[in-house]
Write a protein that holds these residues in place. Structure first.
Motif, PDB file in Angstrom:
ATOM      1  N   ASN A   1      51.978  -5.735  92.215  1.00  0.00           N
ATOM      2  CA  ASN A   1      51.311  -7.024  92.433  1.00  0.00           C
ATOM      3  C   ASN A   1      50.906  -7.668  91.113  1.00  0.00           C
ATOM      4  O   ASN A   1      49.711  -7.803  90.812  1.00  0.00           O
ATOM      5  CB  ASN A   1      50.071  -6.823  93.320  1.00  0.00           C
ATOM      6  CG  ASN A   1      50.409  -6.247  94.671  1.00  0.00           C
ATOM      7  OD1 ASN A   1      51.059  -6.896  95.474  1.00  0.00           O
ATOM      8  ND2 ASN A   1      49.970  -5.007  94.909  1.00  0.00           N
ATOM      9  N   PRO A   2      51.867  -8.052  90.298  1.00  0.00           N
ATOM     10  CA  PRO A   2      51.509  -8.696  89.025  1.00  0.00           C
ATOM     11  C   PRO A   2      50.767 -10.004  89.266  1.00  0.00           C
ATOM     12  O   PRO A   2      51.050 -10.729  90.225  1.00  0.00           O
ATOM     13  CB  PRO A   2      52.863  -8.933  88.354  1.00  0.00           C
ATOM     14  CG  PRO A   2      53.861  -8.889  89.452  1.00  0.00           C
ATOM     15  CD  PRO A   2      53.316  -7.975  90.494  1.00  0.00           C
ATOM     16  N   THR A   3      49.806 -10.306  88.398  1.00  0.00           N
ATOM     17  CA  THR A   3      48.972 -11.493  88.592  1.00  0.00           C
ATOM     18  C   THR A   3      49.411 -12.666  87.726  1.00  0.00           C
ATOM     19  O   THR A   3      48.886 -13.765  87.892  1.00  0.00           O
ATOM     20  CB  THR A   3      47.497 -11.162  88.286  1.00  0.00           C
ATOM     21  OG1 THR A   3      47.379 -10.767  86.914  1.00  0.00           O
ATOM     22  CG2 THR A   3      46.990 -10.047  89.178  1.00  0.00           C
ATOM     23  N   THR A   4      50.325 -12.443  86.801  1.00  0.00           N
ATOM     24  CA  THR A   4      50.760 -13.521  85.911  1.00  0.00           C
ATOM     25  C   THR A   4      52.269 -13.712  86.005  1.00  0.00           C
ATOM     26  O   THR A   4      53.015 -12.757  86.223  1.00  0.00           O
ATOM     27  CB  THR A   4      50.388 -13.221  84.446  1.00  0.00           C
ATOM     28  OG1 THR A   4      51.085 -12.047  84.011  1.00  0.00           O
ATOM     29  CG2 THR A   4      48.896 -13.020  84.287  1.00  0.00           C
ATOM     30  N   GLU A   5      52.703 -14.937  85.822  1.00  0.00           N
ATOM     31  CA  GLU A   5      54.137 -15.225  85.834  1.00  0.00           C
ATOM     32  C   GLU A   5      54.845 -14.542  84.673  1.00  0.00           C
ATOM     33  O   GLU A   5      56.008 -14.142  84.808  1.00  0.00           O
ATOM     34  CB  GLU A   5      54.365 -16.743  85.780  1.00  0.00           C
ATOM     35  CG  GLU A   5      53.965 -17.470  87.047  1.00  0.00           C
ATOM     36  CD  GLU A   5      54.737 -16.984  88.275  1.00  0.00           C
ATOM     37  OE1 GLU A   5      55.958 -16.702  88.138  1.00  0.00           O
ATOM     38  OE2 GLU A   5      54.122 -16.868  89.340  1.00  0.00           O
ATOM     39  N   ARG A   6      54.160 -14.407  83.550  1.00  0.00           N
ATOM     40  CA  ARG A   6      54.775 -13.760  82.395  1.00  0.00           C
ATOM     41  C   ARG A   6      55.142 -12.319  82.714  1.00  0.00           C
ATOM     42  O   ARG A   6      56.214 -11.833  82.360  1.00  0.00           O
ATOM     43  CB  ARG A   6      53.825 -13.811  81.194  1.00  0.00           C
ATOM     44  CG  ARG A   6      53.654 -15.190  80.589  1.00  0.00           C
ATOM     45  CD  ARG A   6      54.934 -15.681  79.943  1.00  0.00           C
ATOM     46  NE  ARG A   6      54.740 -16.989  79.303  1.00  0.00           N
ATOM     47  CZ  ARG A   6      55.705 -17.702  78.772  1.00  0.00           C
ATOM     48  NH1 ARG A   6      56.952 -17.237  78.797  1.00  0.00           N
ATOM     49  NH2 ARG A   6      55.455 -18.876  78.219  1.00  0.00           N
ATOM     50  N   PHE A   7      54.224 -11.604  83.391  1.00  0.00           N
ATOM     51  CA  PHE A   7      54.522 -10.212  83.709  1.00  0.00           C
ATOM     52  C   PHE A   7      55.572 -10.116  84.811  1.00  0.00           C
ATOM     53  O   PHE A   7      56.416  -9.222  84.800  1.00  0.00           O
ATOM     54  CB  PHE A   7      53.255  -9.454  84.106  1.00  0.00           C
ATOM     55  CG  PHE A   7      53.479  -7.963  84.224  1.00  0.00           C
ATOM     56  CD1 PHE A   7      53.826  -7.215  83.112  1.00  0.00           C
ATOM     57  CD2 PHE A   7      53.364  -7.317  85.449  1.00  0.00           C
ATOM     58  CE1 PHE A   7      54.039  -5.853  83.216  1.00  0.00           C
ATOM     59  CE2 PHE A   7      53.573  -5.951  85.554  1.00  0.00           C
ATOM     60  CZ  PHE A   7      53.907  -5.210  84.432  1.00  0.00           C
ATOM     61  N   LYS A   8      55.540 -11.036  85.761  1.00  0.00           N
ATOM     62  CA  LYS A   8      56.569 -11.040  86.802  1.00  0.00           C
ATOM     63  C   LYS A   8      57.958 -11.173  86.180  1.00  0.00           C
ATOM     64  O   LYS A   8      58.900 -10.477  86.561  1.00  0.00           O
ATOM     65  CB  LYS A   8      56.318 -12.178  87.790  1.00  0.00           C
ATOM     66  CG  LYS A   8      55.117 -11.975  88.697  1.00  0.00           C
ATOM     67  CD  LYS A   8      54.898 -13.189  89.589  1.00  0.00           C
ATOM     68  CE  LYS A   8      53.643 -13.048  90.436  1.00  0.00           C
ATOM     69  NZ  LYS A   8      53.387 -14.258  91.266  1.00  0.00           N
ATOM     70  N   ALA A   9      58.076 -12.060  85.198  1.00  0.00           N
ATOM     71  CA  ALA A   9      59.360 -12.239  84.521  1.00  0.00           C
ATOM     72  C   ALA A   9      59.736 -10.989  83.736  1.00  0.00           C
ATOM     73  O   ALA A   9      60.908 -10.585  83.706  1.00  0.00           O
ATOM     74  CB  ALA A   9      59.294 -13.451  83.592  1.00  0.00           C
ATOM     75  N   PHE A  10      58.744 -10.355  83.122  1.00  0.00           N
ATOM     76  CA  PHE A  10      58.996  -9.134  82.368  1.00  0.00           C
ATOM     77  C   PHE A  10      59.477  -8.022  83.291  1.00  0.00           C
ATOM     78  O   PHE A  10      60.435  -7.304  82.976  1.00  0.00           O
ATOM     79  CB  PHE A  10      57.714  -8.721  81.648  1.00  0.00           C
ATOM     80  CG  PHE A  10      57.846  -7.537  80.745  1.00  0.00           C
ATOM     81  CD1 PHE A  10      58.433  -7.656  79.497  1.00  0.00           C
ATOM     82  CD2 PHE A  10      57.366  -6.294  81.136  1.00  0.00           C
ATOM     83  CE1 PHE A  10      58.548  -6.557  78.647  1.00  0.00           C
ATOM     84  CE2 PHE A  10      57.480  -5.197  80.297  1.00  0.00           C
ATOM     85  CZ  PHE A  10      58.074  -5.331  79.054  1.00  0.00           C
ATOM     86  N   VAL A  11      58.839  -7.880  84.441  1.00  0.00           N
ATOM     87  CA  VAL A  11      59.208  -6.843  85.400  1.00  0.00           C
ATOM     88  C   VAL A  11      60.614  -7.070  85.941  1.00  0.00           C
ATOM     89  O   VAL A  11      61.381  -6.119  86.147  1.00  0.00           O
ATOM     90  CB  VAL A  11      58.186  -6.781  86.554  1.00  0.00           C
ATOM     91  CG1 VAL A  11      58.709  -5.923  87.698  1.00  0.00           C
ATOM     92  CG2 VAL A  11      56.855  -6.245  86.054  1.00  0.00           C
ATOM     93  N   ARG A  12      60.984  -8.322  86.167  1.00  0.00           N
ATOM     94  CA  ARG A  12      62.313  -8.608  86.731  1.00  0.00           C
ATOM     95  C   ARG A  12      63.437  -8.074  85.852  1.00  0.00           C
ATOM     96  O   ARG A  12      64.499  -7.717  86.352  1.00  0.00           O
ATOM     97  CB  ARG A  12      62.477 -10.116  86.948  1.00  0.00           C
ATOM     98  CG  ARG A  12      61.822 -10.628  88.221  1.00  0.00           C
ATOM     99  CD  ARG A  12      62.358 -11.994  88.606  1.00  0.00           C
ATOM    100  NE  ARG A  12      61.981 -13.017  87.629  1.00  0.00           N
ATOM    101  CZ  ARG A  12      60.863 -13.738  87.705  1.00  0.00           C
ATOM    102  NH1 ARG A  12      60.005 -13.531  88.697  1.00  0.00           N
ATOM    103  NH2 ARG A  12      60.599 -14.656  86.787  1.00  0.00           N
ATOM    104  N   ARG A  13      63.188  -7.997  84.550  1.00  0.00           N
ATOM    105  CA  ARG A  13      64.206  -7.470  83.643  1.00  0.00           C
ATOM    106  C   ARG A  13      64.530  -6.012  83.939  1.00  0.00           C
ATOM    107  O   ARG A  13      65.602  -5.519  83.605  1.00  0.00           O
ATOM    108  CB  ARG A  13      63.737  -7.588  82.187  1.00  0.00           C
ATOM    109  CG  ARG A  13      63.592  -9.030  81.702  1.00  0.00           C
ATOM    110  CD  ARG A  13      63.002  -9.052  80.315  1.00  0.00           C
ATOM    111  NE  ARG A  13      63.710  -8.151  79.411  1.00  0.00           N
ATOM    112  CZ  ARG A  13      63.187  -7.629  78.315  1.00  0.00           C
ATOM    113  NH1 ARG A  13      61.936  -7.891  77.986  1.00  0.00           N
ATOM    114  NH2 ARG A  13      63.904  -6.848  77.534  1.00  0.00           N
ATOM    115  N   PHE A  14      63.593  -5.303  84.546  1.00  0.00           N
ATOM    116  CA  PHE A  14      63.777  -3.873  84.807  1.00  0.00           C
ATOM    117  C   PHE A  14      63.891  -3.573  86.308  1.00  0.00           C
ATOM    118  O   PHE A  14      63.847  -2.419  86.716  1.00  0.00           O
ATOM    119  CB  PHE A  14      62.594  -3.087  84.227  1.00  0.00           C
ATOM    120  CG  PHE A  14      62.447  -3.260  82.747  1.00  0.00           C
ATOM    121  CD1 PHE A  14      63.159  -2.490  81.850  1.00  0.00           C
ATOM    122  CD2 PHE A  14      61.597  -4.238  82.253  1.00  0.00           C
ATOM    123  CE1 PHE A  14      63.018  -2.674  80.485  1.00  0.00           C
ATOM    124  CE2 PHE A  14      61.441  -4.423  80.880  1.00  0.00           C
ATOM    125  CZ  PHE A  14      62.164  -3.633  80.009  1.00  0.00           C
TER     126      PHE A  14
END
Length: 268
Positions: A247-260
């Protein structure tokens, strides 16, 4: 993961800022690491993770804020005049580095010394004990990292993963209260990564306080008690790794997670 809720802070980072020229690379960073806690720092390259590790070990100076390791200030003390901070002596900084060991991406072993000699160098220089006692202890550390049979080998005869485990044993030989790991697997061939991560997992089970900068997302989720996501010198996420990934709270982390997301973060 460890039960660290009731333990004392071993590392305290309080509103730390750092500039390289006009570039602010750390922007009022604050967090605590409790005794026995494993904190993993992730984020894109250039986000400030490794710089902060180097500040904690005082390999980098910082312009604002305070850092404490085991209750003792890092790098600076308050001066007698107007409370301005004064840089600590080299002796004080050396003592700090025995408390907070650091393992780097590049192993930094002395090529003309054997594995055992590399591990023994620090204790022989700083610990007032007999050479035989230090040798026995360092041999036990090589056994701990699975390399007792390589004690007489020189670094050029060891794989990257073996050299990195020697570097971990060298840090442990100084009896640190904290170990800082800076991208210790990024220079390794993929087949050598697991042997180093296995060593770090074992240390986490023993209750060693650690901060780990890594791009190994599955490892971060499985081993860390807390995950910090850095972006442009700030911490944007701070929490239990499984919860933060889910449950990431920021768009930046969501984008980072999508890479993996393709396989790396599949449910265990």
């Amino acid at each position: 993961m460890n039960d660290v809720a009731a333990t004392r802070p071993m590392i305290q980072v309080q509103k730390v800022s750092k500039w390289f020229g006009d570039l602010r690379v750390l922007d009022e960073i604050s967090f605590d690491v409790r005794e026995g806690e494993v904190v993993v720092m992730v984020g894109p390259s250039g986000s400030g993770k490794s710089t902060l590790l180097r500040c904690i070990n005082f390999l980098e100076e910082f312009q604002q804020g305070c850092i404490y390791v085991d209750g003792k200030p890092v790098g600076y003390r308050k001066g007698a005049e107007h409370g301005k901070r004064v840089r600590q002596s080299e002796a004080e900084i050396s003592r700090l580095r025995m408390t907070a060991g650091m393992v780097f991406q590049n192993y930094n072993l002395f090529p003309h010394r054997t594995a055992l000699d590399n591990v023994m160098m620090g204790p022989l220089m700083f610990h007032q004990r007999g050479k035989a006692e230090i040798r026995d202890e360092c041999m036990a550390l090589l056994e701990k990292v699975g390399l007792a049979d390589k004690a007489s080998a020189y670094p050029s005869r060891l794989s990257g993963g073996q050299q990195q485990r020697i570097a971990i044993a060298r840090s442990l030989a100084m009896h640190p209260k904290v170990i800082l790991f800076d991208e210790v697997t990024s220079a390794l061939d993929p087949e050598l990564v697991d042997e180093v991560l296995r060593t770090i997992r074992d240390l986490s089970k023993e209750g060693m306080t650690m901060i780990i900068v890594t791009h190994e997302m599955q490892f971060a989720r499985d081993v860390a008690d807390r995950l910090l996501f850095f972006y442009q010198g700030k911490i944007l996420e701070d929490g239990n790794p499984r919860e933060v990934f889910a449950n990431p709270t920021t768009e930046r982390f969501k984008a980072f997670v999508r890479r993996f997301s393709q396989g790396h973060l599949a449910a265990a």
